[in-house]
Design a protein around this motif. Sequence first.
Motif, PDB file in Angstrom:
ATOM      1  N   CYS A   5       0.811  -0.947  -0.695  1.00 11.64           N
ATOM      2  CA  CYS A   5       0.039   0.399   0.101  1.00 11.64           C
ATOM      3  C   CYS A   5       0.617   1.827   0.225  1.00 11.64           C
ATOM      4  O   CYS A   5       2.096   1.172   0.519  1.00 11.64           O
ATOM      5  N   CYS A   8      -0.202   3.148   3.904  1.00 10.47           N
ATOM      6  CA  CYS A   8       0.093   2.666   5.231  1.00 10.47           C
ATOM      7  C   CYS A   8       1.264   1.605   5.127  1.00 10.47           C
ATOM      8  O   CYS A   8       1.677   0.880   6.523  1.00 10.47           O
ATOM      9  N   ALA A  10       0.662  -1.437   4.102  1.00  6.21           N
ATOM     10  CA  ALA A  10       0.979  -3.523   4.893  1.00  6.21           C
ATOM     11  C   ALA A  10       0.586  -3.756   3.879  1.00  6.21           C
ATOM     12  O   ALA A  10       1.356  -3.118   2.232  1.00  6.21           O
ATOM     13  N   CYS A  21      -6.073  -0.901  -0.962  1.00 10.95           N
ATOM     14  CA  CYS A  21      -5.711  -1.255   0.076  1.00 10.95           C
ATOM     15  C   CYS A  21      -6.671  -1.552   0.674  1.00 10.95           C
ATOM     16  O   CYS A  21      -7.252  -0.992   1.194  1.00 10.95           O
ATOM     17  N   CYS A  24      -6.707   0.600   4.670  1.00 14.36           N
ATOM     18  CA  CYS A  24      -7.261   2.043   4.372  1.00 14.36           C
ATOM     19  C   CYS A  24      -7.406   2.315   2.725  1.00 14.36           C
ATOM     20  O   CYS A  24      -7.611   4.250   2.983  1.00 14.36           O
ATOM     21  N   GLY A  26      -5.860   3.043   0.444  1.00 21.88           N
ATOM     22  CA  GLY A  26      -4.688   3.459  -0.303  1.00 21.88           C
ATOM     23  C   GLY A  26      -4.391   2.875  -1.819  1.00 21.88           C
ATOM     24  O   GLY A  26      -4.858   1.646  -1.971  1.00 21.88           O
TER      25      GLY A  26
HETATM   26 ZN   LIG Z   1      -3.092   0.432   3.345  1.00 21.64          ZN
END
Ligand SMILES: [Zn+2]
Length: 466
Positions: A5, A8, A10, A21, A24, A26
Amino acid sequence: MEYVCTKCNARHSIDELLYTCPSCGGVLLLNDRDFAEYKKIPGKKWQKLFDERRASDCQALKGIFRYYELMAPVLEEEDIVYLGDGHSPVILASKELRENLGIDFAFKHEGQNPSASFKDRGMAGVFSYLRAMVRKHGWDDILTVCASTGDTSAAAALYGAYVGSPIKTVVLLPEGKVTPQQLSQPLGSGATVLQIPGVFDDCMKVVEHLASHYRVALLNSKNSWRILGQESYAYEVAQEYRWNMKNKALFVPIGNAGNITAIMSGFIKMKKLDIIDELPRIFGVQSHHADPVYQYYHQVKENRVYHPVEVKPSVAQAAMIGNPVSFPRVQKLAAEYEALGGNFNVVQVREQDIMNAMIIANRHGHIACTQGGECLAGLFHAKQQGKIAHEFAILDATAHALKFSGFQEMYFENTFPPEFGVVPKENLCNRPHSVISEERKKSLSAGEYAEEAARNIAGFMGLAKR
Ligand SMILES: [Zn+2]
Ligand SMILES: *Cc1c(COP(=O)(O)O)cnc(C)c1O
């Protein structure tokens, strides 16, 4: 490989079709977990590998997957879709053009891809991945959708038609905002073509809603497999110049910002692997009628705020986007690019200059579309402003001139609607000349007709008798 992402950080498995994502929202990029291992291999060895692969007979490695290890080394040979994508010619600008402009540069003619734009690179990436997923999961029905300013749908429909069952292709277009050629392409490939009123940004919202509520595969550049495929442009440019990017500057039109993301990402990878010693300078180019990325980078660094813009009609129609999906990717990668010693800029050009530049390029033997003209206008602007001096420039002529011939016609016929603000320069206009009238033809015998027509031509061209 895994999704990462941009917001964040991730990480998510590529076993699922993800566009944003799940943690979040993103946008994502793809990451190869073996990249650290790759760094142990000397840059020269990579160069040799890719140079040798030029001679490969393996069809799967003939296109964008020549750079297999840097693309998607998780795919099997049988999954890779190759339709002649990539390795578009880099053509040194005509001597007269370089002398007139006082700059050395070349066009990379992306219009020589199979569906006549660079979008094929990304589709080769996505469809190869989809084939791998179909095989792995035994899916029997998969519907792909994309919103498009024209070329994405042409490419999606072409690759979808080739791959066939179980993949079906639907494209969503802004009615009346794609050229007749771009509309004919998905129709000809047999895709389901849907239209809505509005502009690309409206189509994108509908498609996003579809992707988050229904089972479809989204093919817009939110899909990071497309970005990955489009990185091949950077690898090709580096290989073209024998992996030497010193004193090179690339000009790239920005619409949804997927292409410039991919190009930066590709160069960053090559720099990290020591395949290249220096990063080329990157210039994004936007029209003043659709310039959110320019507006952002134009502000002083510390106080930059991003605002989508309301687009106005633009001849660079394929880049007429007010809220680019990949803007967060650009932000992240531009920062990384500069941290690695690179230089990232965005220049703004006017509609009038885009049209003039496209026509000038093509009058010198190139096949630039309006977005290619946008790059040339950007180069000219950068030169005038002293932003570029001694570098050699490589301009991304993103599609074939023929896709955008309607704009050429409006220029030659002086029929641009006032919103564009384009006034043709008479010396750049070209029109067919009638040699003889239909009526006159009827009054003459076949022999007389040929003679009179030839005489008229001779008079018109001022030919001497032999
Ligand atoms: Zn994210
Ligand atoms: C899609 C497209 C662009 C814009 O590229 P982005 O990745 O959306 O920034 C420019 N020119 C042509 C011909 C295109 O098809």
